[in-house]
Scaffold this active site. Structure first.
Site, PDB file in Angstrom:
ATOM      1  N   LYS A 218       0.848  -1.188   0.000  1.00  0.00           N
ATOM      2  CA  LYS A 218       0.000   0.000   0.000  1.00  0.00           C
ATOM      3  C   LYS A 218       0.887   1.241   0.000  1.00  0.00           C
ATOM      4  O   LYS A 218       2.055   1.187   0.366  1.00  0.00           O
ATOM      5  CB  LYS A 218      -0.902   0.019   1.247  1.00  0.00           C
ATOM      6  CG  LYS A 218      -1.873  -1.142   1.353  1.00  0.00           C
ATOM      7  CD  LYS A 218      -2.674  -1.045   2.641  1.00  0.00           C
ATOM      8  CE  LYS A 218      -3.622  -2.224   2.803  1.00  0.00           C
ATOM      9  NZ  LYS A 218      -4.371  -2.153   4.089  1.00  0.00           N
ATOM     10  N   HIS A 219       0.303   2.362  -0.394  1.00  0.00           N
ATOM     11  CA  HIS A 219       1.051   3.611  -0.370  1.00  0.00           C
ATOM     12  C   HIS A 219       1.313   4.017   1.074  1.00  0.00           C
ATOM     13  O   HIS A 219       0.477   3.828   1.963  1.00  0.00           O
ATOM     14  CB  HIS A 219       0.287   4.711  -1.094  1.00  0.00           C
ATOM     15  CG  HIS A 219       0.195   4.510  -2.582  1.00  0.00           C
ATOM     16  ND1 HIS A 219       1.304   4.551  -3.404  1.00  0.00           N
ATOM     17  CD2 HIS A 219      -0.867   4.258  -3.387  1.00  0.00           C
ATOM     18  CE1 HIS A 219       0.923   4.336  -4.653  1.00  0.00           C
ATOM     19  NE2 HIS A 219      -0.380   4.146  -4.675  1.00  0.00           N
ATOM     20  N   GLN A 220       2.500   4.597   1.279  1.00  0.00           N
ATOM     21  CA  GLN A 220       2.855   5.075   2.603  1.00  0.00           C
ATOM     22  C   GLN A 220       1.874   6.159   3.037  1.00  0.00           C
ATOM     23  O   GLN A 220       1.410   6.962   2.230  1.00  0.00           O
ATOM     24  CB  GLN A 220       4.278   5.640   2.581  1.00  0.00           C
ATOM     25  CG  GLN A 220       4.867   5.918   3.937  1.00  0.00           C
ATOM     26  CD  GLN A 220       5.116   4.673   4.747  1.00  0.00           C
ATOM     27  OE1 GLN A 220       4.249   4.271   5.519  1.00  0.00           O
ATOM     28  NE2 GLN A 220       6.260   4.050   4.592  1.00  0.00           N
TER      29      GLN A 220
ATOM     30  N   ASP B 292       4.930   2.898  -3.746  1.00  0.00           N
ATOM     31  CA  ASP B 292       5.342   4.275  -4.025  1.00  0.00           C
ATOM     32  C   ASP B 292       6.409   4.371  -5.111  1.00  0.00           C
ATOM     33  O   ASP B 292       6.761   5.472  -5.536  1.00  0.00           O
ATOM     34  CB  ASP B 292       5.877   4.925  -2.742  1.00  0.00           C
ATOM     35  CG  ASP B 292       4.821   5.018  -1.651  1.00  0.00           C
ATOM     36  OD1 ASP B 292       3.693   5.410  -1.974  1.00  0.00           O
ATOM     37  OD2 ASP B 292       5.132   4.680  -0.499  1.00  0.00           O
TER      38      ASP B 292
END
Length: 598
Positions: free
Chosen positions: A238-240, A249
């Site tokens: 998942k995106h930070q 990312d």
């Protein structure tokens, strides 16, 4: 079952694609019994059960929590536990706690003079724990807190690690399995060979299309598709939430980078075919317009329900940013690029500065853009926010600036586009509990995406002689990143941040992208040890794969009803199947010579 049958079909179609074998082997190794281990009732993915035992007499207890990944955040209330009764029976309250990252539990009581400890602990997914709070004895005010494991957690990461480890074990013992095959599978024949007298840091290939560029693009795209489909619901896919990097990312900047690398090749090809610069500019304008238009349709998924409503139409998006970035860098290349003769040699004075000396007008433009980004980011006055604010807002920075998400970047989007026309659910709203809209593909960040594409354009593979060498410019960007970030996640002058597309984020990912492209180029185009499969095929149809995976995301066979929606294993199986189907589609289209180009 459906998952195993689909995986077997995928394996039969792509069985000769050795890089694909590890993917299918991982999927086939996720058995039905492994997907749905019994868990405490009501728990979701990345949660554990905590039973808080309050044995304190005449004192209520409040437990707050703070994640290690939430930088300078306020403690959040977790649960309140009433006092123990006079019979000595403790009060027990059950609560779900986060298991993604280590957390700190802060205990507060109603009694005066009590020393209440803080507990730092990393709970395991679906584990069952007890937190026992009691006094040492009746004559002291000291309190003891002990965490007891009632039921061991499940290690959901093993569903990825074990199949990969077993796959490599089988490959290291060829007597137990077939030999590893790396086939071209219909790729174009290559008769040109690598010159043996080329220096060690110089590789030369033919003038034909570089497979490494499509392989790099396809690799970035397939990871992007897998991440967008959910990535098995693992946090590292998942995106930070704000600062820092995860695998998710990396891929969008890499896609922008390779787009820049391809721009000069495509523009020079059109000019060599006799197209005028005005014709090339017209095609660049048309392509940018189409990318922007398609992007508008994709990011507003209610298009199937009727006409799009301007009142809540999201304007920024991935394809929109790609379209605008492509236009700016293409115009920059058309205006200032200088042709390099085919017989141009590498042994020229000041070769380390060659890319800057040859393209100094472009560098002046890019540096001006970057100065604009820095000026707006650190000097623009944002109402209610400190000057130069780079934080997430919400409960970050100890809750001082809850409505300042993104600082100047967020303010400019709200001012020019309006709150209803930007992304409503940024990645910061879960961990940092932000409440304002913020768009990671906003206006200010587009400046740095232009810089990212320009860095890709500077790759020496764009020389007419098709020579690649170790480029000090991109390695220097890695040094800049280390200085700006102080090699830390949150403590740097300008942290690497995907939401902001900060300059340190761009220089870091540009350095990574260059090194990865260099490796792929060496393996695919120079040594020909790898055909680029399976990533080469989606790289040849990148727009179709990206648009298709967005449009058909919620349709079978890309998604189906799960038996256990809170299982990493089932999500992982579904996401691998969906991603693999797009690989198959791109391969079949490649075999039929069908390519969607705009």
């Amino acid at each position: 079952d459906v998952g195993s049958g689909t995986a077997s079909a995928l394996y039969l179609v792509l069985c000769r694609l050795s890089p694909f074998k590890i993917l299918t082997y991982v999927f086939l190794s996720i058995s039905a019994s492994d997907l749905s281990r019994r868990r405490p009732l009501g728990l979701k993915i990345d949660q554990a059960l905590l039973l808080v035992h309050n044995e304190l007499i005449h004192e209520n207890l409040t437990v707050s929590w703070l994640s290690d990944y939430c930088y300078q955040c306020l403690y959040q209330d977790l649960v309140s536990v009433p006092m123990s009764n006079t019979s000595g029976k403790p009060s027990i309250v059950a609560v779900a706690v986060d298991s993604q990252h280590p957390v700190t539990l802060h205990l507060n009581g109603t009694g005066a003079g009590r020393e209440l400890p803080r507990i730092h602990y990393h709970f395991g997914e679906f584990g069952n724990y007890s937190l026992v709070v009691k006094s040492f004895d009746s004559s002291t005010k000291m309190i003891s807190c002990d965490i007891i494991i009632n039921e061991s957690p499940v290690n959901s990461h093993l569903r990825i690690i074990d199949p990969i480890r077993n796959w490599f074990y089988k490959k290291l013992h060829p007597g137990d399995t077939d030999r590893l095959i790396n086939s071209e599978l219909g790729s174009p024949t290559r008769t040109d060979s690598t010159s043996s007298d080329v220096p060690a840091t110089t590789w030369t290939v033919s003038q034909r299309r570089l497979r490494s560029l499509d392989t790099f693009r396809g690799l970035s795209l397939i990871i992007m598709v897998f991440v967008n489909y959910g990535g098995g619901k693992y946090w590292f896919f998942k995106h930070q939430s704000w600062n820092g990097l995860t695998l998710a990312d990396l891929v969008f900047p890499w896609f922008v980078f390779i787009m820049g690398t391809s721009i000069s090749l495509s523009l020079n090809s059109m000019l060599r075919r006799g197209c005028s610069k005005w014709e090339v500019l017209g095609k660049a304008l048309w392509r940018s317009f189409l990318l922007f238009l398609i992007g508008i349709v994709i990011v507003n998924p209610n298009y199937c329900l009727g006409p799009l409503s301007w009142g809540n139409l999201r304007i920024p998006g991935v394809l929109q940013r790609l379209g605008f970035t492509y236009l700016v860098v293409a115009v920059l290349e058309l205006l200032f690029a200088k042709a390099v003769a085919e017989n141009d040699t590498l042994e020229t004075p000041y070769f380390a500065l060659r890319d800057i000396l040859l393209y100094w007008p472009q560098w002046v433009f890019i540096l001006t853009l970057e100065a604009t980004w820095l000026g707006l980011t650190f000097l623009l006055i944002v109402p209610g926010c400190p000057k130069g604010y780079l934080g997430p807002g919400g409960i970050g920075d100890f809750g001082k600036y809850p409505n300042c998400t993104g600082g100047a970047a967020g303010y400019i989007d709200h001012l020019l586009l309006g709150e209803k026309h930007i992304y409503q659910h940024p990645s910061s709203n879960v961990l940092y509990q932000t409440t304002v809209a913020y768009d990671p593909e906003g206006i200010l960040g587009t400046i740095n995406s232009i810089c990212m594409a320009f860095f890709g354009l500077q790759v020496p593979a764009l020389c007419a002689a098709m020579k690649i060498h170790i480029n000090s410019n991109h390695l220097f960007q890695g040094i800049i990143s280390a200085i700006l970030t102080k090699c830390s996640k949150d403590e740097g002058y300008i942290p690497a941040n995907k939401n902001l597309w900060s300059i340190s984020y761009v220089t870091t990912l540009s350095c990574f992208a260059y090194l990865l492209l260099l490796l792929i180029y060496y393996l695919v185009d120079v040594k020909k040890w790898w055909s680029g499969a399976p990533f080469f095929y989606p790289g040849m149809n990148s727009i179709l794969v990206y648009v298709g995976h967005e449009v058909f995301e919620n349709y079978f066979p890309f998604k189906w009803k799960m038996k256990d929606s809170q299982s990493h294993g089932e999500h992982l199986a579904q996401n691998l199947v969906a991603t693999s189907i797009w690989v198959i589609i791109s391969y079949l289209l490649y075999r039929k010579r069908i390519f969607w180009k705009i």
